[in-house]
Design an enzyme around this catalytic site. Structure first.
Site, PDB file in Angstrom:
ATOM      1  CG  HIS A 101      -1.215  -1.076   8.530  1.00 43.67           C
ATOM      2  ND1 HIS A 101      -2.466  -0.272   8.028  1.00 43.67           N
ATOM      3  CD2 HIS A 101      -0.583  -0.049   9.202  1.00 43.67           C
ATOM      4  CE1 HIS A 101      -2.423   0.739   8.590  1.00 43.67           C
ATOM      5  NE2 HIS A 101      -1.381   1.083   9.256  1.00 43.67           N
TER       6      HIS A 101
ATOM      7  CG  ASP B 183      -3.999   2.853   1.104  1.00 38.02           C
ATOM      8  OD1 ASP B 183      -3.241   2.673   0.098  1.00 38.02           O
ATOM      9  OD2 ASP B 183      -3.253   2.922   2.197  1.00 38.02           O
TER      10      ASP B 183
ATOM     11  CD  GLU C 190      -4.976  -1.290   5.768  1.00 36.19           C
ATOM     12  OE1 GLU C 190      -5.781  -0.865   6.334  1.00 36.19           O
ATOM     13  OE2 GLU C 190      -3.777  -1.875   6.063  1.00 36.19           O
TER      14      GLU C 190
ATOM     15  CG  HIS D 160      -1.429  -4.237   2.917  1.00 36.40           C
ATOM     16  ND1 HIS D 160      -1.302  -3.162   1.869  1.00 36.40           N
ATOM     17  CD2 HIS D 160      -1.571  -5.564   2.131  1.00 36.40           C
ATOM     18  CE1 HIS D 160      -1.050  -3.950   0.556  1.00 36.40           C
ATOM     19  NE2 HIS D 160      -1.100  -5.059   0.875  1.00 36.40           N
TER      20      HIS D 160
ATOM     21  CG  ASP E   2      -0.003   0.333  -0.169  1.00 35.39           C
ATOM     22  OD1 ASP E   2      -0.333   1.358   0.579  1.00 35.39           O
ATOM     23  OD2 ASP E   2      -0.048  -0.664   0.343  1.00 35.39           O
TER      24      ASP E   2
ATOM     25  CG  ASP F  41      -3.630  -0.756   0.996  1.00 30.42           C
ATOM     26  OD1 ASP F  41      -4.755  -0.032   1.236  1.00 30.42           O
ATOM     27  OD2 ASP F  41      -2.956  -0.529   2.148  1.00 30.42           O
TER      28      ASP F  41
ATOM     29  CG  ASP G 188       2.272  -1.041   3.058  1.00 33.18           C
ATOM     30  OD1 ASP G 188       1.950   0.110   3.371  1.00 33.18           O
ATOM     31  OD2 ASP G 188       1.295  -1.659   2.580  1.00 33.18           O
TER      32      ASP G 188
ATOM     33  CG  HIS H 143       0.715   4.473   2.515  1.00 33.79           C
ATOM     34  ND1 HIS H 143      -0.628   4.059   2.614  1.00 33.79           N
ATOM     35  CD2 HIS H 143       0.609   5.834   3.014  1.00 33.79           C
ATOM     36  CE1 HIS H 143      -1.325   5.049   2.746  1.00 33.79           C
ATOM     37  NE2 HIS H 143      -0.685   6.202   3.376  1.00 33.79           N
TER      38      HIS H 143
HETATM   39 MN   LIG Z   1      -0.885  -0.805   2.189  1.00 29.98          MN
END
Ligand SMILES: [Mn+2]
Length: 314
Positions: free
Chosen positions: A154, A243, A286, A105, A137, A241, A141, A139
């Site tokens: 990332h 994830d 990702e 990412h 996402d 992303d 980031d 997360h």
């Molecule tokens: Mn990300």
């Protein structure tokens, strides 16, 4: 905002085989896995015209010195993001739709700098006000070299694009901010470091965490998110992303976090993006084939890209 006829896009595929921003190897093979999963066929089926520009040339991590511990592989990631940014700007200035497939990412620094540069070329310093970003996402980031527990870039693209990151990365395209916090909405969050939380709250980033999605439902979340990112903007970029999905649906990714988006929540979100007709660029990051189960996560990624580009159930 410019509305695109869903069936009349010129799509530029740009592959970014970038591993270096992630803690686990293998995500650099994501572009191949996504192509093998039928990306071209899925896009052709929607009636778009398509040019695959291949992959950026990126040196293997084993050949590179791991220079800075707080921002690993910074010189290489800078070079990759500069090249990516230039390609995205060119594509947008041709009136095409860049579709960037990764790759870790950290590539979002390149993609979004490229979109911001296209607006900067047209409108000068005010261009930045016209870029809306939807960021899916697990997360935040939003670490910086000073706050990152891992030094993996990332985990830093959001902070970097908001001007708080390694200087070499904030200067890509032009020197300055690439995103206004008020034009950025993050969706699907469930794993945020304490320093990231502080940063995100200080900057006033709009967030719809898994809690909000559970409470409101994805439909209402997307209504609100799309209203924010399209208000006063000319371009809409989606940074997705993989994830953000639950790892039971998307196992092929390096930083799994339970309790993520369902298959349908992710599709609905991107179907709603397509319905607006104003998506101007898209990136998917990702996908890690080494961790995947028979390429299912790459196949899922192709389906999600198709939804974002106008695929409909009926
Ligand atoms: Mn990300």
């Amino acid at each position: 905002m410019k509305k695109y006829d869903a069936n009349l896009r010129d799509i530029d595929i740009i592959g970014v085989p970038l591993d270096h921003g992630a803690g686990r190897r293998g995500v650099g093979m994501g572009p191949s896995a996504i192509r093998i999963a039928g990306l071209h066929q899925a896009i052709n089926k929607l009636g778009h015209s398509l040019t695959d520009h291949g992959d950026l040339t990126i040196a293997a991590p084993e050949t590179q010195p791991e220079t800075e511990i707080n921002a690993k592989f910074l010189p290489l990631i800078t070079k990759a993001c500069e090249a990516l940014s230039a390609k995205v700007t060119e594509s947008l200035e041709r009136g095409s739709t860049p579709l960037v497939i990764g790759g870790d990412h950290s590539m979002a620094i390149g993609t979004i700098s490229g979109a911001a540069t296209a607006l900067h070329n047209k409108h000068g310093d005010k261009g930045i006000n016209r870029l809306g970003i939807l960021w899916f996402d697990a997360h935040g980031d939003a670490n910086t070299p000073n706050t990152s527990p891992s030094g993996n870039i990332h985990g830093m693209p959001v902070a970097t694009l908001l001007g708080d990151g390694p200087e070499r990365l904030t200067q890509i395209g032009y020197d300055g901010l690439k995103i206004r916090a008020r034009n950025l909405v993050m969706i699907g969050l469930r794993d945020i470091d304490p320093k990231e939380r502080e940063f995100m709250q200080e900057r006033g980033i709009h967030t719809y965490t898994m809690y909000d999605i559970d409470r409101l439902g994805m439909s209402r979340v997307m209504d609100r998110a799309l209203e924010i990112v399209t208000a006063g903007t000319d371009m809409l970029h989606v940074s997705f992303d993989i994830d953000s999905l639950d790892p039971r649906v998307a196992p092929g990714t390096g930083t799994q976090s339970l309790g993520g988006l369902t298959y349908r929540e992710a599709h609905l979100a991107l179907e709603m993006v397509a319905e607006t007709g104003v998506l101007s660029s898209f990136e998917l990051a990702e996908v890690n084939p080494i961790l995947d189960d028979k390429n299912h996560t790459a196949e899922l990624a192709v389906g999600l890209i198709a939804s974002a580009l106008g695929s409909r159930i009926m």
